[in-house]
Enzyme design. Structure first.
Site, PDB file in Angstrom:
ATOM      1  N   ASP A 115       5.224  -4.604   5.478  1.00  0.00           N
ATOM      2  CA  ASP A 115       6.079  -6.570   6.380  1.00  0.00           C
ATOM      3  C   ASP A 115       6.044  -8.012   5.418  1.00  0.00           C
ATOM      4  O   ASP A 115       6.637  -8.818   5.524  1.00  0.00           O
ATOM      5  CB  ASP A 115       5.533  -7.079   7.451  1.00  0.00           C
ATOM      6  CG  ASP A 115       4.396  -7.312   7.332  1.00  0.00           C
ATOM      7  OD1 ASP A 115       3.388  -7.090   6.767  1.00  0.00           O
ATOM      8  OD2 ASP A 115       4.277  -8.088   9.058  1.00  0.00           O
ATOM      9  N   ARG A 123      -5.842  -2.936   9.946  1.00  0.00           N
ATOM     10  CA  ARG A 123      -6.657  -4.630   9.945  1.00  0.00           C
ATOM     11  C   ARG A 123      -6.291  -5.452  10.923  1.00  0.00           C
ATOM     12  O   ARG A 123      -6.963  -6.545  11.299  1.00  0.00           O
ATOM     13  CB  ARG A 123      -5.655  -4.974   7.982  1.00  0.00           C
ATOM     14  CG  ARG A 123      -7.572  -6.275   8.034  1.00  0.00           C
ATOM     15  CD  ARG A 123      -7.208  -6.934   6.724  1.00  0.00           C
ATOM     16  NE  ARG A 123      -6.466  -5.908   5.351  1.00  0.00           N
ATOM     17  CZ  ARG A 123      -5.544  -6.037   4.067  1.00  0.00           C
ATOM     18  NH1 ARG A 123      -5.482  -7.521   3.473  1.00  0.00           N
ATOM     19  NH2 ARG A 123      -6.207  -4.845   3.370  1.00  0.00           N
ATOM     20  N   ARG A 143       0.287  -4.612  -4.605  1.00  0.00           N
ATOM     21  CA  ARG A 143       0.790  -5.750  -4.572  1.00  0.00           C
ATOM     22  C   ARG A 143       0.570  -6.565  -6.049  1.00  0.00           C
ATOM     23  O   ARG A 143       0.163  -6.662  -6.940  1.00  0.00           O
ATOM     24  CB  ARG A 143      -0.498  -6.234  -3.796  1.00  0.00           C
ATOM     25  CG  ARG A 143      -0.738  -5.652  -2.923  1.00  0.00           C
ATOM     26  CD  ARG A 143      -1.169  -6.255  -2.022  1.00  0.00           C
ATOM     27  NE  ARG A 143      -1.085  -5.277   0.104  1.00  0.00           N
ATOM     28  CZ  ARG A 143      -1.943  -3.554   0.002  1.00  0.00           C
ATOM     29  NH1 ARG A 143      -2.944  -3.334  -0.122  1.00  0.00           N
ATOM     30  NH2 ARG A 143      -1.339  -3.497   0.919  1.00  0.00           N
ATOM     31  N   THR A 145       4.082   2.316   5.463  1.00  0.00           N
ATOM     32  CA  THR A 145       3.167   2.500   5.660  1.00  0.00           C
ATOM     33  C   THR A 145       2.596   2.751   6.765  1.00  0.00           C
ATOM     34  O   THR A 145       2.700   2.433   7.921  1.00  0.00           O
ATOM     35  CB  THR A 145       2.947   0.216   6.266  1.00  0.00           C
ATOM     36  OG1 THR A 145       1.773   0.030   6.595  1.00  0.00           O
ATOM     37  CG2 THR A 145       4.026  -0.252   7.520  1.00  0.00           C
ATOM     38  N   GLY A 200       0.726  -0.577  -0.333  1.00  0.00           N
ATOM     39  CA  GLY A 200      -0.132  -0.348  -0.128  1.00  0.00           C
ATOM     40  C   GLY A 200       1.012   1.305   0.009  1.00  0.00           C
ATOM     41  O   GLY A 200       2.004   0.727   0.555  1.00  0.00           O
ATOM     42  N   ASP A 259      -0.054   1.559   8.546  1.00  0.00           N
ATOM     43  CA  ASP A 259      -0.140   1.114   9.429  1.00  0.00           C
ATOM     44  C   ASP A 259       0.704   0.973  11.117  1.00  0.00           C
ATOM     45  O   ASP A 259       0.701   0.347  12.325  1.00  0.00           O
ATOM     46  CB  ASP A 259      -0.692  -0.711   9.337  1.00  0.00           C
ATOM     47  CG  ASP A 259      -1.732  -0.621   8.515  1.00  0.00           C
ATOM     48  OD1 ASP A 259      -2.343   0.470   8.618  1.00  0.00           O
ATOM     49  OD2 ASP A 259      -1.783  -1.450   7.470  1.00  0.00           O
ATOM     50  N   GLU A 307     -13.430   7.861  24.430  1.00  0.00           N
ATOM     51  CA  GLU A 307     -13.689   7.561  25.140  1.00  0.00           C
ATOM     52  C   GLU A 307     -13.412   5.892  25.864  1.00  0.00           C
ATOM     53  O   GLU A 307     -13.424   5.830  25.927  1.00  0.00           O
ATOM     54  CB  GLU A 307     -15.376   7.752  25.645  1.00  0.00           C
ATOM     55  CG  GLU A 307     -16.204   8.942  26.274  1.00  0.00           C
ATOM     56  CD  GLU A 307     -15.697  10.001  24.822  1.00  0.00           C
ATOM     57  OE1 GLU A 307     -15.529  10.167  23.811  1.00  0.00           O
ATOM     58  OE2 GLU A 307     -14.996  11.729  25.839  1.00  0.00           O
ATOM     59  N   ARG A 341     -24.678  13.703  21.003  1.00  0.00           N
ATOM     60  CA  ARG A 341     -24.426  12.124  20.023  1.00  0.00           C
ATOM     61  C   ARG A 341     -22.859  11.168  20.463  1.00  0.00           C
ATOM     62  O   ARG A 341     -22.112  11.809  20.983  1.00  0.00           O
ATOM     63  CB  ARG A 341     -24.642  12.578  18.605  1.00  0.00           C
ATOM     64  CG  ARG A 341     -25.429  12.490  18.052  1.00  0.00           C
ATOM     65  CD  ARG A 341     -25.469  12.823  16.382  1.00  0.00           C
ATOM     66  NE  ARG A 341     -26.945  12.770  16.372  1.00  0.00           N
ATOM     67  CZ  ARG A 341     -26.992  13.473  15.387  1.00  0.00           C
ATOM     68  NH1 ARG A 341     -26.213  14.265  14.101  1.00  0.00           N
ATOM     69  NH2 ARG A 341     -29.186  14.287  14.744  1.00  0.00           N
ATOM     70  N   ASP A 358       2.923  -1.347  11.952  1.00  0.00           N
ATOM     71  CA  ASP A 358       2.914  -2.767  12.279  1.00  0.00           C
ATOM     72  C   ASP A 358       4.190  -3.126  12.336  1.00  0.00           C
ATOM     73  O   ASP A 358       3.941  -4.749  11.664  1.00  0.00           O
ATOM     74  CB  ASP A 358       1.545  -3.458  11.608  1.00  0.00           C
ATOM     75  CG  ASP A 358       1.668  -3.361  10.520  1.00  0.00           C
ATOM     76  OD1 ASP A 358       2.347  -2.244  10.016  1.00  0.00           O
ATOM     77  OD2 ASP A 358       0.686  -3.763  10.000  1.00  0.00           O
ATOM     78  N   GLY A 388      -8.618  12.127  22.386  1.00  0.00           N
ATOM     79  CA  GLY A 388      -9.420  12.058  23.277  1.00  0.00           C
ATOM     80  C   GLY A 388     -11.112  11.152  23.449  1.00  0.00           C
ATOM     81  O   GLY A 388     -11.877  11.557  23.828  1.00  0.00           O
TER      82      GLY A 388
HETATM   83  P1  ADP Z   1       2.935  -5.182   2.508  1.00  0.00           P
HETATM   84  O1  ADP Z   1       4.462  -3.898   1.911  1.00  0.00           O
HETATM   85  O2  ADP Z   1       2.454  -3.563   2.523  1.00  0.00           O
HETATM   86  O3  ADP Z   1       2.536  -5.845   3.733  1.00  0.00           O
HETATM   87  P2  ADP Z   1       1.901  -7.095   1.420  1.00  0.00           P
HETATM   88  O4  ADP Z   1       1.803  -7.970   2.725  1.00  0.00           O
HETATM   89  O5  ADP Z   1       0.784  -7.521  -0.596  1.00  0.00           O
HETATM   90  O6  ADP Z   1       1.844  -5.083   1.707  1.00  0.00           O
HETATM   91  O7  ADP Z   1       2.985  -7.282   0.159  1.00  0.00           O
HETATM   92  C1  ADP Z   1       3.744  -6.454  -0.705  1.00  0.00           C
HETATM   93  C2  ADP Z   1       4.022  -7.669  -2.064  1.00  0.00           C
HETATM   94  O8  ADP Z   1       4.862  -8.041  -1.280  1.00  0.00           O
HETATM   95  C3  ADP Z   1       3.433  -8.749  -2.234  1.00  0.00           C
HETATM   96  O9  ADP Z   1       1.997  -8.256  -3.397  1.00  0.00           O
HETATM   97  C4  ADP Z   1       3.677  -9.692  -2.977  1.00  0.00           C
HETATM   98  O10 ADP Z   1       4.486  -9.090  -4.355  1.00  0.00           O
HETATM   99  C5  ADP Z   1       5.320  -9.485  -2.207  1.00  0.00           C
HETATM  100  N1  ADP Z   1       5.043 -10.668  -1.730  1.00  0.00           N
HETATM  101  C6  ADP Z   1       4.697 -10.405   0.068  1.00  0.00           C
HETATM  102  N2  ADP Z   1       4.152 -11.903   0.390  1.00  0.00           N
HETATM  103  C7  ADP Z   1       5.588 -12.778  -0.852  1.00  0.00           C
HETATM  104  C8  ADP Z   1       6.177 -14.028  -0.160  1.00  0.00           C
HETATM  105  N3  ADP Z   1       5.884 -14.479   0.312  1.00  0.00           N
HETATM  106  N4  ADP Z   1       7.046 -14.019  -0.754  1.00  0.00           N
HETATM  107  C9  ADP Z   1       7.247 -13.580  -2.280  1.00  0.00           C
HETATM  108  N5  ADP Z   1       6.235 -12.247  -2.863  1.00  0.00           N
HETATM  109  C10 ADP Z   1       5.872 -11.740  -1.716  1.00  0.00           C
END
Ligand code: ADP
Length: 331
Positions: free
Chosen positions: A112, A181, A81, A135, A20, A137, A197, A172, A139, A195
């Site tokens: 990741d 996610r 992706r 990212t 993303g 997120d 609740e 409200r 995360d 702030g």
């Molecule tokens: P993000 O990097 O934001 O976590 P994704 O999880 O969609 O996003 O991963 C982005 C891209 O990384 C995937 O579309 C794919 O091309 C590559 N990728 C993710 N996991 C694997 C994997 N196990 N093996 C090879 N490429 C991967």
């Protein structure tokens, strides 16, 4: 384990943005290109992440091609992706493409999932890669902050401040759904700064009964309006499920606002531009030192590099003290 390669022959670096998009990715691209140029290295940018390497879809990048992008959201290299990259034969062809294009090493800006692809690429074909965490997120294990998180939180916060005006004017109850996610970093940051609740995040179970109890308690204390913040969870629209449960079980009418994709776009904050610029610089430096199979990050205000495997195998936890603080301050 981090990787090592012979960087004495390093001449050309490829950069791509994967997964993303996140505000600040352009600032990272700019920093990479200008740092590389400073060291007389060539840079090419692959379009749409791993897809660009597979299709040999790339643009040469020079200092002037990254002018006037530091303030722009999204990514000039396009994100995305790429399912095909999960296929070992496709990865083999992609590695062949890089050899043909004389690209010696890669910088991958992404989350990741993208790091997983980068690690596999290094293991299988010895393509040296350094990751830059990008990212909204936040995360990724091994770094306190990722490119885009601060901007996304600020964007959501601006919306919450507006919602609070109307919530207060009409007495409200509002449920605001933010992105996240599998992780509640945006929700907890926005919840604290806005702030709220109460917050609902994937990492913490909740019971409708206890939420109803706490809403009744805050009404008893004199609160006339409340804002609850929820992370989207597995599917966007979780806020509607919560509102329905509160209506059925507690008789509360809650208004729902789903912030959705507006959190992704927009001009990056100063914090994200600074972080992305530093990460971009560090990424090139690490490659020049012959370090790879790592990603750059920031921990306790120190810049650090961490093996990609750690980001892949370990989960970053939400600080429980942070959650307690939200609870205490919402009383
Ligand atoms: P993000 O990097 O934001 O976590 P994704 O999880 O969609 O996003 O991963 C982005 C891209 O990384 C995937 O579309 C794919 O091309 C590559 N990728 C993710 N996991 C694997 C994997 N196990 N093996 C090879 N490429 C991967």
């Amino acid at each position: 384990m981090a990787g090592q390669f012979n960087s004495s022959q390093l001449k050309k670096i490829g950069v791509f943005t994967s997964g993303g998009d996140a505000p600040g990715m352009n600032a990272a691209i700019r920093a990479i290109v200008r740092t590389a140029c400073y060291y007389n290295l060539e840079v090419v940018g692959f379009i749409h992440g791993y897809q660009g390497i597979i299709n040999k879809d790339f643009v040469p990048l020079a200092p002037r091609s990254v002018a006037n992008i530091i303030q722009r959201g999204g990514t000039i290299l396009k994100a995305g992706r790429c399912q095909k990259f999960l296929d070992p034969q496709i990865r083999k062809a992609a590695a062949h493409n890089l050899k043909e294009l004389k690209v010696d090493a890669l910088l991958c800006i992404g989350g990741d999932g993208s790091f997983k692809g980068a690690h596999i690429f290094w293991e299988e074909h010895h393509i040296p890669i350094v990751g830059l965490p990008g990212t909204i997120d936040n995360d990724i294990y091994g770094t306190d902050n990722t490119i885009g998180f601060n901007t996304a939180v600020n964007t959501a916060l601006e919306a919450i401040d507006r919602i609070r005006d109307t919530a207060a004017s009409h007495d409200r109850l509002f449920i605001v759904e933010v992105m996240g996610r599998d992780s509640g970093f945006i929700a907890s940051a926005v919840g604290l700064a806005g702030g709220a609740e109460n917050i609902f995040i994937p990492e913490e179970p909740y019971s409708i009964k206890s939420i109803i109890k706490s809403i009744k308690e805050s009404i008893r204390k004199g609160k006339k309006s409340s804002i609850l913040v929820t992370a989207e969870g597995q599917k966007p629209g979780r806020a509607y499920d919560l509102a329905e449960a509160l209506r059925k079980q507690g008789g509360f009418e809650a208004k729902v606002c789903i912030l959705g994709h507006i959190q992704r776009g927009g001009s990056p904050s100063a914090t994200d531009r600074i972080l992305a610029s530093q990460f971009g610089f560090m990424g090139v430096e690490e490659l020049r030192r012959g370090h790879c199979d790592i990603f750059v990050g920031i921990k306790n205000n120190q810049f650090v590099s961490t093996p990609l495997q750690e980001a892949i195998n370990k989960k970053k936890d939400i600080d429980k003290k942070f959650l307690k603080l939200i609870h205490i301050l919402s009383s």
